[in-house]
Design a protein around this motif. Structure first.
Motif, PDB file in Angstrom:
ATOM      1  N   ARG A  94       0.831  -1.204   0.000  1.00  0.00           N
ATOM      2  CA  ARG A  94       0.000   0.000   0.000  1.00  0.00           C
ATOM      3  C   ARG A  94       0.867   1.257   0.000  1.00  0.00           C
ATOM      4  O   ARG A  94       0.590   2.213  -0.741  1.00  0.00           O
ATOM      5  CB  ARG A  94      -0.917   0.001   1.228  1.00  0.00           C
ATOM      6  CG  ARG A  94      -1.820   1.229   1.332  1.00  0.00           C
ATOM      7  CD  ARG A  94      -2.756   1.090   2.514  1.00  0.00           C
ATOM      8  NE  ARG A  94      -2.020   0.887   3.751  1.00  0.00           N
ATOM      9  CZ  ARG A  94      -1.496   1.872   4.479  1.00  0.00           C
ATOM     10  NH1 ARG A  94      -1.627   3.131   4.078  1.00  0.00           N
ATOM     11  NH2 ARG A  94      -0.853   1.619   5.586  1.00  0.00           N
ATOM     12  N   ARG A  97       2.371   1.728  -3.442  1.00  0.00           N
ATOM     13  CA  ARG A  97       1.392   2.282  -4.385  1.00  0.00           C
ATOM     14  C   ARG A  97       1.183   3.769  -4.146  1.00  0.00           C
ATOM     15  O   ARG A  97       1.063   4.553  -5.099  1.00  0.00           O
ATOM     16  CB  ARG A  97       0.058   1.531  -4.258  1.00  0.00           C
ATOM     17  CG  ARG A  97       0.059   0.138  -4.876  1.00  0.00           C
ATOM     18  CD  ARG A  97      -1.351  -0.400  -5.017  1.00  0.00           C
ATOM     19  NE  ARG A  97      -2.009  -0.490  -3.716  1.00  0.00           N
ATOM     20  CZ  ARG A  97      -2.015  -1.592  -2.963  1.00  0.00           C
ATOM     21  NH1 ARG A  97      -1.379  -2.667  -3.366  1.00  0.00           N
ATOM     22  NH2 ARG A  97      -2.642  -1.605  -1.815  1.00  0.00           N
ATOM     23  N   GLN A  98       1.155   4.172  -2.900  1.00  0.00           N
ATOM     24  CA  GLN A  98       0.960   5.582  -2.585  1.00  0.00           C
ATOM     25  C   GLN A  98       2.151   6.435  -3.008  1.00  0.00           C
ATOM     26  O   GLN A  98       1.999   7.626  -3.259  1.00  0.00           O
ATOM     27  CB  GLN A  98       0.684   5.760  -1.091  1.00  0.00           C
ATOM     28  CG  GLN A  98      -0.653   5.201  -0.649  1.00  0.00           C
ATOM     29  CD  GLN A  98      -0.872   5.315   0.847  1.00  0.00           C
ATOM     30  OE1 GLN A  98       0.042   5.665   1.594  1.00  0.00           O
ATOM     31  NE2 GLN A  98      -2.078   5.011   1.298  1.00  0.00           N
ATOM     32  N   THR A 103       0.937  13.377  -4.746  1.00  0.00           N
ATOM     33  CA  THR A 103       0.186  14.167  -3.781  1.00  0.00           C
ATOM     34  C   THR A 103       0.987  15.394  -3.395  1.00  0.00           C
ATOM     35  O   THR A 103       2.180  15.312  -3.112  1.00  0.00           O
ATOM     36  CB  THR A 103      -0.117  13.326  -2.534  1.00  0.00           C
ATOM     37  OG1 THR A 103      -0.833  12.164  -2.930  1.00  0.00           O
ATOM     38  CG2 THR A 103      -0.961  14.112  -1.554  1.00  0.00           C
ATOM     39  N   HIS A 109       5.086  14.411   1.111  1.00  0.00           N
ATOM     40  CA  HIS A 109       4.376  13.148   0.917  1.00  0.00           C
ATOM     41  C   HIS A 109       5.366  11.999   0.750  1.00  0.00           C
ATOM     42  O   HIS A 109       5.230  10.943   1.400  1.00  0.00           O
ATOM     43  CB  HIS A 109       3.476  13.250  -0.322  1.00  0.00           C
ATOM     44  CG  HIS A 109       2.934  11.931  -0.784  1.00  0.00           C
ATOM     45  ND1 HIS A 109       1.935  11.259  -0.117  1.00  0.00           N
ATOM     46  CD2 HIS A 109       3.273  11.159  -1.861  1.00  0.00           C
ATOM     47  CE1 HIS A 109       1.673  10.124  -0.754  1.00  0.00           C
ATOM     48  NE2 HIS A 109       2.462  10.043  -1.810  1.00  0.00           N
ATOM     49  N   GLN A 113       6.100   8.733   3.317  1.00  0.00           N
ATOM     50  CA  GLN A 113       5.952   7.347   2.883  1.00  0.00           C
ATOM     51  C   GLN A 113       7.261   6.573   3.024  1.00  0.00           C
ATOM     52  O   GLN A 113       7.259   5.398   3.426  1.00  0.00           O
ATOM     53  CB  GLN A 113       5.468   7.302   1.425  1.00  0.00           C
ATOM     54  CG  GLN A 113       4.113   7.940   1.198  1.00  0.00           C
ATOM     55  CD  GLN A 113       3.027   7.306   2.028  1.00  0.00           C
ATOM     56  OE1 GLN A 113       3.006   6.103   2.226  1.00  0.00           O
ATOM     57  NE2 GLN A 113       2.113   8.128   2.538  1.00  0.00           N
TER      58      GLN A 113
END
Length: 203
Positions: A94, A97-98, A103, A109, A113
């Protein structure tokens, strides 16, 4: 002008063909297909997930059909570890993917992550070492129950202790090496791009 002064000035000149690391370049690096760092980490995570599914199947077979009672706790530990690692790989995929989602603000961002992914890798290392400690503890207990004479001999006790110590050190080194090879070097590349982008914004 001396030769080393000329060489230093020549090395300090900007390279016209070298792209700068701006937000657009960072976004392209995140979504780079094929050999991009994020795609590589996704591919590695999926391969690990496949191995996890295979290990889960093997552990279920071992628990159900193992005829050696002393090995059943090992199969149960492997089964519990596989089940516990499921959410770990879900969270890892996840986050990856982000990372490919642009963003705003992009730098914050990506930094968030990458920090979360580093935390997951530290969790993986701790789980691996914890499982090793549990396995060693059970091995000591099983050895004491089945062959107590091992602990009555100083030479055998020393040999057993050295074997367990070497096993722990090898697990530590192999786990660190594997994490760095599969994820660490790609994270280093992305973090270097973030630092360069931050330095350019501060100029």
């Amino acid at each position: 002008m001396e030769l080393h002064d000329f060489r230093r000035q020549w090395q300090q000149q900007p390279m016209p063909d070298e792209p700068g690391v701006g937000p657009a370049a960072l976004h392209d690096l995140l979504r780079q297909p094929g050999a991009g760092p994020v795609v590589r980490m996704q591919r590695n995570a999926r391969a690990e997930l496949l191995m996890l599914v295979l290990s889960l199947g093997v552990s279920v077979v071992g628990v159900l059909y193992s005829r050696v009672s002393g090995l059943r706790p090992f199969w149960l530990l492997l089964l519990a570890t596989c089940l516990a690692m499921g959410p770990y790989y879900y969270a890892k995929l996840r986050i990856l993917r982000q990372l490919q989602v642009g963003t705003n603000p992009l730098r914050h961002h990506v930094a968030s992550q990458l920090g979360s992914l580093r935390g997951l890798l530290r969790l993986y290392y701790r789980i691996t070492m914890l499982v090793l400690v549990v396995m060693i503890g059970y091995l000591l207990y099983w050895t004491y129950e089945k062959a107590p004479m091992v602990y009555q001999s100083p030479q055998r006790s020393l040999w057993l202790g050295l074997t367990l110590l070497v096993s722990a050190l090898l697990t530590h080194w192999i786990t660190k090496w594997m994490l760095q090879r599969l994820y660490g070097r790609n994270l280093d590349r992305l973090e270097a791009a973030l630092h360069e982008l931050r330095d350019e914004n501060e100029v």
